[in-house]
Design a protein around this motif. Structure first.
Motif, PDB file in Angstrom:
ATOM      1  N   PHE A   2       0.848  -1.196   0.000  1.00 17.78           N
ATOM      2  CA  PHE A   2       0.000   0.000   0.000  1.00 17.78           C
ATOM      3  C   PHE A   2       0.882   1.243   0.000  1.00 17.78           C
ATOM      4  CE2 PHE A   2      -1.628  -3.407   2.769  1.00 17.78           C
ATOM      5  CZ  PHE A   2      -2.718  -3.815   2.016  1.00 17.78           C
ATOM      6  N   PRO A   3       0.418   2.309  -0.651  1.00 17.84           N
ATOM      7  CA  PRO A   3       1.224   3.538  -0.678  1.00 17.84           C
ATOM      8  C   PRO A   3       1.292   4.163   0.704  1.00 17.84           C
ATOM      9  CG  PRO A   3      -0.692   3.688  -2.173  1.00 17.84           C
ATOM     10  CD  PRO A   3      -0.856   2.453  -1.352  1.00 17.84           C
ATOM     11  N   LEU A  31      -0.166  13.342 -11.295  1.00 22.57           N
ATOM     12  CA  LEU A  31      -0.741  12.011 -11.475  1.00 22.57           C
ATOM     13  C   LEU A  31      -1.673  12.033 -12.681  1.00 22.57           C
ATOM     14  CD1 LEU A  31      -1.412   9.106 -10.381  1.00 22.57           C
ATOM     15  CD2 LEU A  31      -3.274  10.174  -9.102  1.00 22.57           C
ATOM     16  N   GLY A  34      -1.135   7.031 -13.843  1.00 21.81           N
ATOM     17  CA  GLY A  34      -0.672   6.429 -12.596  1.00 21.81           C
ATOM     18  C   GLY A  34      -0.188   4.999 -12.729  1.00 21.81           C
ATOM     19  N   GLN A  35      -0.034   4.504 -13.942  1.00 21.49           N
ATOM     20  CA  GLN A  35       0.275   3.075 -14.106  1.00 21.49           C
ATOM     21  C   GLN A  35       1.740   2.738 -13.814  1.00 21.49           C
ATOM     22  OE1 GLN A  35      -2.652   0.821 -14.948  1.00 21.49           O
ATOM     23  NE2 GLN A  35      -3.180   2.729 -13.931  1.00 21.49           N
ATOM     24  N   ILE A  38       1.776   4.744  -9.359  1.00 21.97           N
ATOM     25  CA  ILE A  38       1.075   4.085  -8.244  1.00 21.97           C
ATOM     26  C   ILE A  38       1.760   2.770  -7.844  1.00 21.97           C
ATOM     27  CG2 ILE A  38      -1.130   3.072  -7.461  1.00 21.97           C
ATOM     28  CD1 ILE A  38      -2.551   5.350  -8.982  1.00 21.97           C
ATOM     29  N   PRO A  39       2.158   1.921  -8.796  1.00 22.60           N
ATOM     30  CA  PRO A  39       2.922   0.733  -8.368  1.00 22.60           C
ATOM     31  C   PRO A  39       4.210   1.091  -7.622  1.00 22.60           C
ATOM     32  CG  PRO A  39       2.183   0.466 -10.637  1.00 22.60           C
ATOM     33  CD  PRO A  39       1.824   1.867 -10.228  1.00 22.60           C
ATOM     34  N   LYS A  42       3.217   1.899  -4.202  1.00 17.30           N
ATOM     35  CA  LYS A  42       2.842   0.698  -3.441  1.00 17.30           C
ATOM     36  C   LYS A  42       4.079  -0.080  -2.997  1.00 17.30           C
ATOM     37  CE  LYS A  42      -0.521  -1.740  -5.320  1.00 17.30           C
ATOM     38  NZ  LYS A  42      -1.242  -2.302  -6.494  1.00 17.30           N
ATOM     39  N   MET A  43       5.080  -0.111  -3.870  1.00 24.95           N
ATOM     40  CA  MET A  43       6.330  -0.800  -3.518  1.00 24.95           C
ATOM     41  C   MET A  43       7.176   0.060  -2.583  1.00 24.95           C
ATOM     42  SD  MET A  43       6.573  -3.550  -5.757  1.00 24.95           S
ATOM     43  CE  MET A  43       7.665  -3.816  -7.112  1.00 24.95           C
ATOM     44  N   ARG A  44       6.710   1.240  -2.330  1.00 24.04           N
ATOM     45  CA  ARG A  44       7.415   2.204  -1.480  1.00 24.04           C
ATOM     46  C   ARG A  44       8.815   2.507  -2.002  1.00 24.04           C
ATOM     47  NH1 ARG A  44       4.340   2.742   4.189  1.00 24.04           N
ATOM     48  NH2 ARG A  44       2.342   2.165   3.354  1.00 24.04           N
ATOM     49  N   PHE A  47       7.690   8.157  -2.807  1.00 21.29           N
ATOM     50  CA  PHE A  47       6.949   8.667  -1.636  1.00 21.29           C
ATOM     51  C   PHE A  47       6.534  10.131  -1.839  1.00 21.29           C
ATOM     52  CE2 PHE A  47      10.339   5.795  -0.346  1.00 21.29           C
ATOM     53  CZ  PHE A  47       9.751   4.919   0.541  1.00 21.29           C
TER      54      PHE A  47
END
Lengths: 287, 159, 783
Positions: A2-3, A31, A34-35, A38-39, A42-44, A47
């Motif tokens: 999760f972001p 944004l 976001g493809q 956003i991933p 999510k992978m952090r 940030f």
């Protein structure tokens, strides 16, 4: 996955988006589809403190020909490019091979260009076709040639507060053809190697203009300028394309990795350059 | 932030964190668990929903981005007159085994046949190439989507 | 195919009955693990090691604990206080639950956060500081066994090197003799790379331990709920009657959901300590880097052959990369799985197999990914070897096989490694597949293609599998005998409920097992509810993996149905006022021999079982069976693949794939074919793209679906399926199990096809995955 937390600004106009970016400073990111972003969030590995969503800005979703150019707005999705009748040559050839069908429904061409991933497809196509990137910042709009725009892996010469609002790709006036040959391990994968080719022919059938660019084999998408120079003025032929292919192979500096050895990738560059130019020439001759 | 999404025809107004992913919103806030999560990298398509009619991966859309949209999930495929043709075709042609990818596959299939009434084997394979299945080898998924297309075409010819 | 004996409305064996499980799944009403939402559920996230090998000097979780919404940060020290820092593996080793001393692979569990929300739990992971002291990683088993290599398992008493196990089988003396008599020895060295089952649903658990009553209800993605209950009782010391494992709908297993993973233990302990349900669902990265890998066998095979192409003997040396803990999911007596099957489909007298396994700084696992305990590796080796031998001897690879096949009249056939194959007709299978693909024409086309500078290859694999573990005299998991069970209750209205010890993950048990009962009793399959996966409500069994559901659970079902048929006949005799021995049962109708007009139905009998019984008979119509199979079953198949290779890039594409499978009697042909297509796809995936590898620092390459390549519909070949049906003589309904055959058999067919395209250049081996750069390099090197 999760972001992490961020603030979201939903911009209604380009000016609002740019202003929000100025306010957000370094921690702000635009944004669109976001493809990729956003991933990464999510992978952090990304940030952003503030995301500025431009999806609701009116007027950025057109893909059309005007003044001898293919104009692509910032909210044109890859799928719109696939579906468009206005595209040509390498642009049309590359579009279906970007990511996968669902990602294409959401991801934008401009976002991909701005992301400057050396494994991304579009910047090679833009290099081959000699496109410009249209950016808007606090001090107004400017046009940057793609060769000047791409600066390095994931970096461009875009100003910190500038938003890519569109692309301008010159549409050849005479006979032309293009190709985008991509070796990917499966659908949705980045290119292991890809070659964008673009040829314009004069009335005699000789090459009037040529574009050749490589994906995934250098730290940035690479224009093979010496091959382009070689091609111009010559009649298309297997021998000529083989010579260009050697220059392309020499321009590639791939690395050994899990996708394959450097020597093999160079060989694929060679093969795909030959085949891509031949396909482009054939398309041009038939146009 | 306040958002309002129409999901399967019903309005769902809620207060979400900006970072809430659409798939988590659908599953955890709205409570529709037919939409699944199979990866973190926008690769598998188990989370596919239709957003304003277009299939997207709901793990890579913020809930806030769907504000004001109409979202269809697998739970919304069935109509007043029964199962959607894609649903019955998946059963008839054994287009599912574990069923985890199935909602996404059916939504992409439904969206495909709405645009292309007679998709070829390649058309279907291309359309579902953003969705992974680990069980079926895809053959029966392709067949089911073609069966559904044929049935839709037949019923619209008949009417 | 054998025609069904029951009408379609009953839907017994041989009918392609539509699946009963589909109704909920196509409407989004399945109940998968992550769909379970108990009140007050807490969420767990696991902190994993970024390093492959490092000493842990300290863990600071203060900042994480201070985050709003965080209830606990669990470390190895805390687990150690409860005696749970380590747990036993299925292969008699121990495995760290949360690391206390060292981390031994990238992705190893170091700490866990329990929070009110999964987003917050993930936030908290970033706030935990771990003081690592880096140690040099060992990333290959060869490196690991070198003299002086650093000791990975320094905590393990008596362990002085990195050797995980040794195992051998066969007759060394006889094998040496066979090699002495051979005209030539054909050698193949190849690596079966590390792979991962990667079901689309990752692993997960919801542990709900009631601290007052001690009742532990554990929802988990489990292929073996009963075995897991017992292991939970043994590991955690919970009384077994208080443990209820519920395995809900499972989004694919393929072996990944057989082991017990550290996350399960931590979540259960956390629920016990906090008194609230704790949910943990792996991310895809966690799934790929830490749970149940498969394969990773380095194999050297040698065949002793004559100039006529007769195989005399086989010698194998195998080295397996076990990762940091020896946690293979396999029967206790089988240190390298059922590798015995490496003699394949061929009749020769001598074999000797020598295996060892080494610890490395990689994730543990060693699960049988869609195969019966390491059979895939063995099957791959022999099929690659036979093909190599054909080239060396100079005969066609199909002819090579036909000359060496075990003949139909030789069954039951005892192999050189002691397996007793039950039944088969290999020559018919291969010839049928060859006819279908047009083998002779293809060979001509291939010659023409070569003349034009094109590369075309035809690859064959004729595999024999050994499934359905297994006979109790030989097979156990952690001491538990590998039996399985079925309980059948027929209700007064003639509807039935069947409870199984096995558990579907998509194979369609709810349909096919009902069909077995329908076949025997004539109750329509749709009138039979199949229950499975809940240990409080089903009889004991070892679960679903190793293609054992049909061979063992299916046999139990047939046996229990026959027990009820026997009782039913007595009731029917009573109702018809006839002698027991005169009653005949067909498709649910009991009639009197010689007077077919005198009959009652199974529904009449069911009602009578509760209302109108013969004198002295106990009421009811139900029973339970625990089935101990007398032998494994041995499905087989002939696969032929045609490929075209691009000589300029090494890219290859499948032109045809003909797959003939013989899995004995097919209960539901539609479902069987579905299983085969899925298995073929996974076999293709492993041969072409799907592998997990590591860099020299021990970083996992293949940690998500961008790097671990699962083929889409676009890359997946189109398959052409064929069948023969030689029943298993010892299985009650003649079935053999089919879930894994295609994964086992097909990789060699794909690889052999690519090799065949370049064999004339002298190429004999390209390791999987057969990546285009490897093909191009092999061509380049050869020419």
């Amino acid at each position: 996955m999760f972001p992490s937390r961020f603030d979201l600004v939903v911009a209604q106009t380009v000016a609002e988006a740019v202003e929000a970016k100025v306010d957000a400073g370094e921690g702000g990111r635009f944004l669109a589809g976001g493809q990729s972003l956003i991933p990464m969030m999510k992978m952090r590995v990304a940030f952003p403190e503030t995301l500025i969503d431009i999806n609701r800005i009116a007027g950025l979703d057109a893909i059309e020909r005007s003044n001898g150019h293919l104009q692509v707005g910032a909210l044109v999705r890859h799928a719109d490019v696939v579906a468009s009748d206005a595209t040509f040559g390498a642009v049309a050839a590359a579009a279906p091979w970007v990511a996968d069908p669902l990602v294409r429904n959401r991801g934008t061409m401009c976002g991909s260009v701005a992301h400057c991933d050396p494994e991304g497809d579009w910047n090679s196509v833009l290099l081959a076709t000699g496109a410009d990137v249209i950016a808007q910042g606090p001090s107004g709009e400017r046009s940057i040639s793609i060769a000047d725009f791409v600066d390095g892996a994931f970096t461009s010469t875009l100003g910190e507060d500038e938003l890519v609002v569109g692309l301008r790709i010159p549409v050849p006036s005479g006979r032309s053809g293009g190709a985008y040959l991509k070796l990917e391990r499966k659908i949705g994968d980045y290119a292991t190697v890809a070659v964008a080719s673009h040829l314009e022919l004069d009335d005699s059938g000789a090459i009037a203009a040529a574009g050749l660019a490589l994906t995934s084999v250098n730290p940035i998408n690479t224009k093979v300028a010496d091959a382009e120079v070689l091609l111009v003025g010559q009649q298309p032929s297997e021998e000529l394309f083989a010579e260009a292919a050697e220059l392309a192979a020499a321009a590639a500096e791939p690395r050994d990795d899990v996708r394959g050895t450097a020597a093999w990738k160079r060989q694929v560059v060679r093969t795909y350059t030959k085949r891509g130019l031949a396909a482009a020439a054939q398309q041009a001759e038939g146009s | 932030m306040e958002i309002n999404i129409t999901i399967n025809g019903s309005d769902h107004a809620s207060d979400v964190e900006p970072r809430t992913l659409l798939v988590d919103h659908i599953r955890r806030t709205v409570g529709l668990t037919g939409t699944h999560v199979g990866c973190d990298t926008t690769s598998c398509g188990a989370c596919t929903v239709l957003m304003d009619g277009t299939p997207v991966k709901a793990c890579t859309v913020l809930a806030a981005q769907a504000d004001g949209s109409e979202v269809t999930t697998v739970e919304g495929l069935k109509g007043a007159d029964g199962l959607h043709p894609i649903q019955s075709a998946f059963t008839d042609d054994h287009g599912l085994q574990c069923g985890f990818c199935t909602p996404g596959m059916m939504l992409v299939g439904a969206s495909l046949i709405a645009e292309n009434p007679d998709p070829s084997d390649d058309d279907v394979r291309w359309a579902i190439s953003g969705n992974l299945c680990r069980c079926t080898g895809y053959i029966n998924i392709v067949k089911a989507i073609q069966t559904a297309a044929a049935r839709v075409a037949e019923s619209s010819n008949g009417s | 195919m054998v025609a069904p004996t029951t009408p379609a409305e009953i839907g017994g064996i041989g009918h392609s009955v539509q699946r009963k499980e589909d109704a909920r799944l196509i409407e989004g009403q399945g109940n998968f693990l992550d769909d379970i939402d108990l009140p007050n559920t807490l969420h767990m996230a696991i902190l994993r090691s970024p390093l492959a090998h490092a000493r842990i000097n300290g863990i600071d979780s203060e900042a994480a604990m201070a985050l709003d919404g965080v209830l606990a940060v669990v470390t190895g020290d805390l687990m150690d206080q409860h005696g749970l820092a380590w747990m036993p593996t299925l292969s008699g080793d121990t495995q760290a639950v949360l690391a206390t001393d060292k981390v031994r692979y990238q992705g190893q569990e170091v700490a866990a956060v329990i929070a009110t929300d999964p987003y917050i739990a993930t936030d908290a992971l970033e706030l935990i500081e771990v003081d690592y002291e880096e140690l040099p990683p060992i990333t290959t088993p060869q490196q690991s066994l070198e003299e002086g290599a650093a000791l990975i398992r320094d905590e393990k008493e008596g362990q002085t090197d990195n050797l995980a196990y040794t195992w051998e089988t066969g007759d060394q003396g006889a094998t040496e003799e066979a090699f002495a008599q051979a005209d030539r020895v054909v050698t193949l060295e190849t690596h079966y790379p590390r792979s991962h089952p990667a079901p689309l649903e990752t692993c997960g658990i919801v542990a709900d331990v009631n601290s007052v009553t001690g009742q532990a209800t554990i929802y988990m993605t489990s292929q073996a709920p009963h075995a897991h209950r017992t292991l939970f009782a043994m590991v955690a010391g919970l009384p077994e009657q208080n443990i209820r494992i519920v395995s809900p709908d499972i989004g694919g297993g393929f072996g990944n959901k057989v082991p017990i993973y550290p996350g399960y233990v931590v979540a259960t302990a956390a629920s016990l300590l906090i008194g609230q349900p704790v949910k943990w669902v792996e991310s895809r990265t966690e799934n790929l880097i830490s749970t149940g890998f498969a394969r990773d066998y380095y194999m050297k095979g040698e065949l002793a052959v004559t100039d006529e192409g007769r195989i005399l003997g086989l010698r194998v040396d195998m080295l397996s990369d076990q990762g940091a803990f020896y946690s293979d999911a396999q029967p206790t007596q089988f240190r390298a799985g059922l590798f015995h099957v490496v003699t394949g489909s061929y009749d020769f007298g001598a074999a000797h197999i020598n295996c060892k396994g080494a610890f490395t700084n990689k994730a543990p696992g060693g699960v049988a990914y869609r195969c019966s305990f390491r059979i895939t590796e063995a099957s791959y080796l022999i099929e690659r070897l036979v093909q190599t031998a054909a080239y060396e001897v100079g005969i066609d690879p199909a002819e090579m096989r036909l000359r060496n096949f075990i003949q139909p009249e030789q069954f039951p056939y005892e192999t050189a490694t002691g397996f007793v194959y039950d039944s088969g007709d290999y020559p018919t299978a291969l010839r049928t597949a060859m006819d279908e693909v047009g083998y002779e024409d293809l060979r001509r086309e291939q010659a023409e293609a070569r003349a034009e500078g094109r590369l075309m290859g035809i690859g064959i694999a004729h595999f024999t599998e050994a499934v359905g573990a297994g006979p109790s005299r030989t097979y156990d998991i952690a001491g538990l005998k590998m039996i399985d069970s079925a309980e059948l209750r027929v209700h007064p209205t003639g509807k039935a409920i069947l409870k199984l010890g096995v558990k579907t993950q998509g194979q369609g048990h709810e349909t096919t097992f009902a069909q077995i009962v329908a076949e025997v009793l004539g109750i329509p399959a749709n009138d039979i509810k199949v229950e499975h996966g809940d240990t409080d409500h089903t009889p004991y069994g070892l679960g679903t993996y190793a293609s054992r559901s049909t061979p063992v659970g299916g046999a139990a079902t047939a046996v229990v149905a026959r027990k009820l048929a026997d009782k039913s006949k007595k009731i029917a005799a009573h109702l018809l006022e006839a002698a027991d021995e005169d009653i005949e049962l067909a498709s649910g109708v009991f009639s009197v021999a010689g007077s077919p007009d005198r009959s009652v139905t199974i529904q009449d009998v069911a009602l009578a079982a509760y209302t109108n019984l013969p004198e002295g008979m106990e009421y009811g119509l139900d029973d339970v069976t625990y089935y101990d199979p007398p032998n494994l079953t041995y499905p087989y198949g002939s696969y032929i693949v045609v490929v075209e290779v691009d000589p300029d890039t090494g890219v290859w594409q499948v032109q045809r794939m003909v797959a003939l499978d013989d899995c004995g009697v097919r209960i539901n042909p539609m479902i069987v074919e579905g299983q085969i297509c899925g298995g073929l796809t996974e076999g293709f995936a492993m041969s072409a793209m799907q592998w997990i590898t590591f860099d020299e620092d021990g970083n996992c390459i293949g940690a998500n679906f961008m790097d671990y390549l699962v083929p889409t519909a676009w890359e997946t070949p189109r398959f052409e399926l064929l069948a023969t049906e030689v029943p298993s003589p010892h299985h009650p309904i003649g079935a053999k199990g089919v879930g894994e055959s295609a994964t086992v058999g097909s990789p060699a067919a794909f690889v052999n096809a690519v090799i065949d395209a370049v064999a004339h250049l002298g190429v004999r081996n390209i390791d999987m995955p057969v990546l285009p750069d490897r093909v191009w390099a092999a061509i380049d090197e050869a020419s």
